[in-house]
Design an enzyme around this catalytic site. Sequence first.
Site, mmCIF file in Angstrom:
data_model
loop_
_atom_site.group_PDB
_atom_site.id
_atom_site.type_symbol
_atom_site.label_atom_id
_atom_site.label_comp_id
_atom_site.label_asym_id
_atom_site.label_seq_id
_atom_site.Cartn_x
_atom_site.Cartn_y
_atom_site.Cartn_z
ATOM 1 N N CYS A 1 11.971 4.016 14.265
ATOM 2 C CA CYS A 1 11.619 3.607 12.895
ATOM 3 C C CYS A 1 10.125 3.798 12.641
ATOM 4 O O CYS A 1 9.297 2.985 13.072
ATOM 5 C CB CYS A 1 12.017 2.143 12.692
ATOM 6 S SG CYS A 1 11.539 1.512 11.084
ATOM 7 N N CYS B 1 8.466 0.993 10.620
ATOM 8 C CA CYS B 1 8.296 -0.283 11.337
ATOM 9 C C CYS B 1 7.163 -0.181 12.353
ATOM 10 O O CYS B 1 6.379 -1.106 12.509
ATOM 11 C CB CYS B 1 9.560 -0.681 12.105
ATOM 12 S SG CYS B 1 11.084 -0.376 11.249
ATOM 13 N N ASP B 2 7.082 0.932 13.072
ATOM 14 C CA ASP B 2 6.202 1.010 14.241
ATOM 15 C C ASP B 2 5.010 1.949 14.079
ATOM 16 O O ASP B 2 4.129 1.979 14.951
ATOM 17 C CB ASP B 2 7.020 1.465 15.467
ATOM 18 C CG ASP B 2 8.156 0.501 15.770
ATOM 19 O OD1 ASP B 2 7.984 -0.696 15.468
ATOM 20 O OD2 ASP B 2 9.193 0.937 16.276
#
Length: 315
Positions: free
Chosen positions: A135, A138-139
């Site tokens: 992701c 997200c990261d």
Amino acid sequence: MSQMHELAIIGGGPAGHTAAIYAKRGGVDFVVFNDGLTGGQIATTATLENYPGVVGPISGVEFSQLMDKQAEQIGFEFEASRIEKITEENDHFVLTDDYDESWRAKVIILAAGAHYRPFPLEETPKYHGRGLSYCATCDGNFFRGQSVAVVGGGDTALEDALYLSRICEKVYLVHRRREFRGQPVLQWQVRGVENIELVMPYTPQRIEGEDGVEALVVKNKETGEPKRLEVTGIFSALGLLPNSELVEGMVETTDYGYVKVDARMHTSHPRIFAAGDVTDSPLRQIAVAVGQAAIAAETARCWINENCAIEMERG
Ligand code: NAP
């Protein structure tokens, strides 16, 4: 004994939301499940543009929050439960979650979506949370100013590469063919970004690094020549696998496990309907998922309500 509902909707993404909106407006008594997370896959999407009325850039998280707000306004709530088992008893289903709580329903709409295909190297588990991610939104921030590799050639890989190019110093986009599968508009954008380097036709061979990712070794599919990419992050964007295990053996699926549906979103089981990325849809986009879900909800309502105008096979 748990209360009997007319309809159970499984899924908290755009398809599950849409089915719930239509069920609510259609006066159906229903319960809708997400597994504690709102938005499904859309929550991990960098930006959303190709949906009517959305004036971008809007992130997947923002879009999910809007769906939640809408649910509140319309007046339904998600059960934050992960359904693990469906059994059939006489004229209804029993749905059981991972805490052994159960619900009963006469018909089901499966809108459980899909999950990421695992990164195809033996050492993959060692690097989960240590540089290997599924992701980018997200990261990505953990890799600010660093070099990363995105692996894949579909819309997700192209979008991830674009997103990361704004955060990272360098983005290698590794794909096993010379042509991308993703939308032309994204391909043009990717080709125009200076710090994105296309690594094609290459496949991942090995991840190197003691405590985290230090390099991704890839191999040229035509010449067999290896190449070592010095990266601290690897973003896997290798496509999706359907979340259809819940109805395995109950409905017909394709060889890849996607649930087969007809134009009214009937599966091969007369009381199970399906919508969204879990189905054998030719195009996995929000616009398709919500359209299918609206039809599924209407078909379910017609199954429940014998006064419905649509002619139904009740099975
Ligand atoms: P996808 O379209 O299935 O692409 C997966 C990519 O991974 C393909 O390029 C495939 O290569 C490659 N791949 C698969 N297995 C591999 C392996 N073992 N080794 C190396 N490469 C491998 O998946 P996606 O990009 O996640 O998209 C999924 C669906 O969501 C699509 O329908 C897409 O259109 C949709 N989506 C839409 C948007 C949008 O509209 N903005 C954004 C994201 C996703 P090959 O090409 O050689 O098969």
